[in-house]
Design a protein around this motif. Structure first.
Motif, PDB file in Angstrom:
ATOM      1  N   LEU A 156      15.595   1.835   0.682  1.00 50.83           N
ATOM      2  CA  LEU A 156      14.133   1.738   0.679  1.00 50.83           C
ATOM      3  C   LEU A 156      13.585   2.765  -0.303  1.00 50.83           C
ATOM      4  N   VAL A 157      12.795   2.315  -1.256  1.00 51.24           N
ATOM      5  CA  VAL A 157      12.230   3.217  -2.261  1.00 51.24           C
ATOM      6  C   VAL A 157      10.717   3.040  -2.298  1.00 51.24           C
ATOM      7  N   ILE A 158      10.004   4.146  -2.100  1.00 54.55           N
ATOM      8  CA  ILE A 158       8.537   4.167  -2.172  1.00 54.55           C
ATOM      9  C   ILE A 158       8.141   4.945  -3.420  1.00 54.55           C
ATOM     10  N   GLU A 159       7.387   4.315  -4.311  1.00 51.62           N
ATOM     11  CA  GLU A 159       7.030   4.951  -5.575  1.00 51.62           C
ATOM     12  C   GLU A 159       5.526   4.910  -5.808  1.00 51.62           C
ATOM     13  N   ASN A 160       4.942   6.103  -5.942  1.00 54.28           N
ATOM     14  CA  ASN A 160       3.521   6.249  -6.313  1.00 54.28           C
ATOM     15  C   ASN A 160       2.613   5.374  -5.453  1.00 54.28           C
ATOM     16  N   LEU A 161       2.881   5.371  -4.162  1.00 57.42           N
ATOM     17  CA  LEU A 161       2.161   4.479  -3.252  1.00 57.42           C
ATOM     18  C   LEU A 161       0.843   5.106  -2.802  1.00 57.42           C
ATOM     19  N   SER A 162      -0.223   4.364  -2.982  1.00 56.30           N
ATOM     20  CA  SER A 162      -1.544   4.777  -2.503  1.00 56.30           C
ATOM     21  C   SER A 162      -2.214   3.583  -1.844  1.00 56.30           C
ATOM     22  N   HIS A 163      -3.093   3.904  -0.887  1.00 50.98           N
ATOM     23  CA  HIS A 163      -3.800   2.818  -0.218  1.00 50.98           C
ATOM     24  C   HIS A 163      -5.165   3.296   0.240  1.00 50.98           C
ATOM     25  N   MET A 164      -6.147   2.405   0.098  1.00 45.70           N
ATOM     26  CA  MET A 164      -7.493   2.713   0.573  1.00 45.70           C
ATOM     27  C   MET A 164      -8.078   1.497   1.270  1.00 45.70           C
ATOM     28  N   PHE A 165      -8.984   1.758   2.180  1.00 45.39           N
ATOM     29  CA  PHE A 165      -9.723   0.706   2.865  1.00 45.39           C
ATOM     30  C   PHE A 165     -11.166   0.753   2.389  1.00 45.39           C
ATOM     31  N   ARG A 166     -11.767  -0.409   2.234  1.00 45.58           N
ATOM     32  CA  ARG A 166     -13.176  -0.487   1.836  1.00 45.58           C
ATOM     33  C   ARG A 166     -14.011  -0.842   3.047  1.00 45.58           C
TER      34      ARG A 166
ATOM     35  N   LEU B 145       2.720  -1.092   5.466  1.00 42.99           N
ATOM     36  CA  LEU B 145       2.990  -1.382   4.061  1.00 42.99           C
ATOM     37  C   LEU B 145       4.481  -1.583   3.821  1.00 42.99           C
ATOM     38  N   MET B 146       5.308  -0.699   4.382  1.00 47.15           N
ATOM     39  CA  MET B 146       6.759  -0.793   4.185  1.00 47.15           C
ATOM     40  C   MET B 146       7.321  -2.066   4.803  1.00 47.15           C
ATOM     41  N   ALA B 147       6.708  -2.511   5.894  1.00 47.37           N
ATOM     42  CA  ALA B 147       7.168  -3.715   6.577  1.00 47.37           C
ATOM     43  C   ALA B 147       6.596  -4.990   5.969  1.00 47.37           C
ATOM     44  N   GLY B 148       5.790  -4.855   4.935  1.00 45.99           N
ATOM     45  CA  GLY B 148       5.236  -6.027   4.272  1.00 45.99           C
ATOM     46  C   GLY B 148       4.122  -6.695   5.038  1.00 45.99           C
ATOM     47  N   LEU B 149       3.491  -5.956   5.952  1.00 40.79           N
ATOM     48  CA  LEU B 149       2.395  -6.519   6.737  1.00 40.79           C
ATOM     49  C   LEU B 149       1.046  -6.314   6.049  1.00 40.79           C
ATOM     50  N   MET B 150       1.035  -5.434   5.035  1.00 43.15           N
ATOM     51  CA  MET B 150      -0.157  -5.183   4.238  1.00 43.15           C
ATOM     52  C   MET B 150       0.284  -4.991   2.792  1.00 43.15           C
ATOM     53  N   LYS B 151      -0.648  -5.184   1.875  1.00 46.29           N
ATOM     54  CA  LYS B 151      -0.393  -4.953   0.457  1.00 46.29           C
ATOM     55  C   LYS B 151      -0.997  -3.600   0.056  1.00 46.29           C
ATOM     56  N   PRO B 152      -0.273  -2.769  -0.683  1.00 42.00           N
ATOM     57  CA  PRO B 152      -0.821  -1.472  -1.094  1.00 42.00           C
ATOM     58  C   PRO B 152      -1.885  -1.625  -2.183  1.00 42.00           C
ATOM     59  N   THR B 153      -2.746  -0.631  -2.259  1.00 44.01           N
ATOM     60  CA  THR B 153      -3.722  -0.608  -3.344  1.00 44.01           C
ATOM     61  C   THR B 153      -3.022  -0.390  -4.678  1.00 44.01           C
ATOM     62  N   SER B 154      -2.011   0.481  -4.685  1.00 45.80           N
ATOM     63  CA  SER B 154      -1.221   0.714  -5.897  1.00 45.80           C
ATOM     64  C   SER B 154       0.144   1.253  -5.495  1.00 45.80           C
ATOM     65  N   GLY B 155       1.067   1.178  -6.442  1.00 44.93           N
ATOM     66  CA  GLY B 155       2.417   1.662  -6.184  1.00 44.93           C
ATOM     67  C   GLY B 155       3.359   0.541  -5.781  1.00 44.93           C
ATOM     68  N   SER B 156       4.610   0.904  -5.505  1.00 48.72           N
ATOM     69  CA  SER B 156       5.617  -0.109  -5.209  1.00 48.72           C
ATOM     70  C   SER B 156       6.454   0.261  -3.989  1.00 48.72           C
ATOM     71  N   ILE B 157       6.971  -0.778  -3.340  1.00 47.11           N
ATOM     72  CA  ILE B 157       7.846  -0.650  -2.172  1.00 47.11           C
ATOM     73  C   ILE B 157       9.054  -1.535  -2.439  1.00 47.11           C
ATOM     74  N   LEU B 158      10.214  -0.913  -2.603  1.00 50.13           N
ATOM     75  CA  LEU B 158      11.423  -1.663  -2.885  1.00 50.13           C
ATOM     76  C   LEU B 158      12.361  -1.609  -1.682  1.00 50.13           C
ATOM     77  N   ILE B 159      12.806  -2.757  -1.231  1.00 46.42           N
ATOM     78  CA  ILE B 159      13.839  -2.866  -0.201  1.00 46.42           C
ATOM     79  C   ILE B 159      14.944  -3.711  -0.793  1.00 46.42           C
ATOM     80  N   ASP B 160      16.145  -3.140  -0.848  1.00 44.75           N
ATOM     81  CA  ASP B 160      17.271  -3.812  -1.511  1.00 44.75           C
ATOM     82  C   ASP B 160      16.896  -4.225  -2.933  1.00 44.75           C
ATOM     83  N   ASN B 161      16.187  -3.317  -3.613  1.00 41.96           N
ATOM     84  CA  ASN B 161      15.802  -3.508  -5.020  1.00 41.96           C
ATOM     85  C   ASN B 161      14.844  -4.680  -5.236  1.00 41.96           C
ATOM     86  N   ARG B 162      14.170  -5.100  -4.185  1.00 37.44           N
ATOM     87  CA  ARG B 162      13.171  -6.155  -4.320  1.00 37.44           C
ATOM     88  C   ARG B 162      11.792  -5.573  -4.023  1.00 37.44           C
TER      89      ARG B 162
END
Length: 230
Positions: free
Chosen positions: A2-12, A50-67
């Motif tokens: 599991l790789v989390i890179e430059n992940l940010s999230h905001m709610f409006r 976010l890591m479980a794919g239940l929400m989309k991040p505002t920016s950044g990436s979430i890789l599980i098994d390089n996907r």
């Protein structure tokens, strides 16, 4: 992995943006067991979603098994979760009118696995979590700790890439809490399963080898404790 890179999230909310997570970076290697520690309002529940794919991040990436799961469609995410992600919930989320075995088998039903294969896999896992004598009981007949063991077995039935445990001891007494964490540590070693334990309890977090700590949406610690899982 599991790789989390430059992940940010905001709610409006109306015209105002509320930043919940800011520039989060960490990685969890295959076969690791780590704790994601944070108090209420720290952002850990948002990060879990976010890591479980239940929400989309505002920016950044979430890789599980390089996907990169943030790039997947909803249908792709649903399929990916079924085969690559396991969940353990604080409130167990079991189906009361199904037996212990049937609850554990359920993810394989959705994958179209045949009855005999489902049964064999479920029985093997239930033996491993200490419920080999209770497979045909209804979950309502079990204690809280036993129900959580069913939930753990169900989370492992698809041999996922990572298991997210969301406050897995939150409804348990101190003795049962220790037993459940002991079990997760043992499964991590014997099955080589990757676990991320989300918790607000320092005592639970310190049982793992490594703690990733959030405070006010920022990663404040990523520390190797040299703990019990070596």
């Amino acid at each position: 992995m599991l790789v989390i890179e430059n992940l940010s999230h905001m709610f409006r909310n109306g015209g105002e943006d509320t930043v919940v997570l800011q520039n989060i970076n960490f990685r969890v290697e295959k076969n690791e067991i780590v704790a994601l520690l944070g108090s209420s309002g720290s952002g850990k529940s948002t990060l879990l979603n976010l890591m479980a794919g239940l929400m989309k991040p505002t920016s950044g990436s979430i890789l599980i098994d390089n996907r990169a799961i943030e790039k997947m469609s909803e249908n792709e995410l649903a399929e990916f979760r079924r085969s690559h992600i396991g969940f353990i919930f604080q409130s167990y989320e079991l189906i009361p009118h199904l037996t212990v075995r049937e609850n554990v088998e359920l993810p394989l039903v959705f994958q179209g696995v045949r009855d005999k294969a489902r049964r064999e896999q479920a029985l093997a896992l239930l033996e491993q979590v200490g419920l080999g004598q209770k497979t045909e009981m209804f979950v309502s007949q079990l204690s809280g700790g036993q129900q959580q063991r069913v939930s753990i077995a169900r989370s492992l039935i698809t041999n996922p890439s990572v298991v997210f445990a969301d406050e897995p001891t939150g409804n348990l007494d101190t003795k049962t809490e220790k037993e459940i964490i002991d079990l997760l540590l043992d499964l991590n070693k014997t099955l080589g399963m990757t676990f991320v334990i989300v918790t607000h309890e320092h005592e639970v977090a310190k049982r793992t080898k490594r703690i990733i700590q959030l405070r006010d949406g920022v990663l404040v610690e990523d520390e190797d404790w040299g703990g019990e899982n070596e």
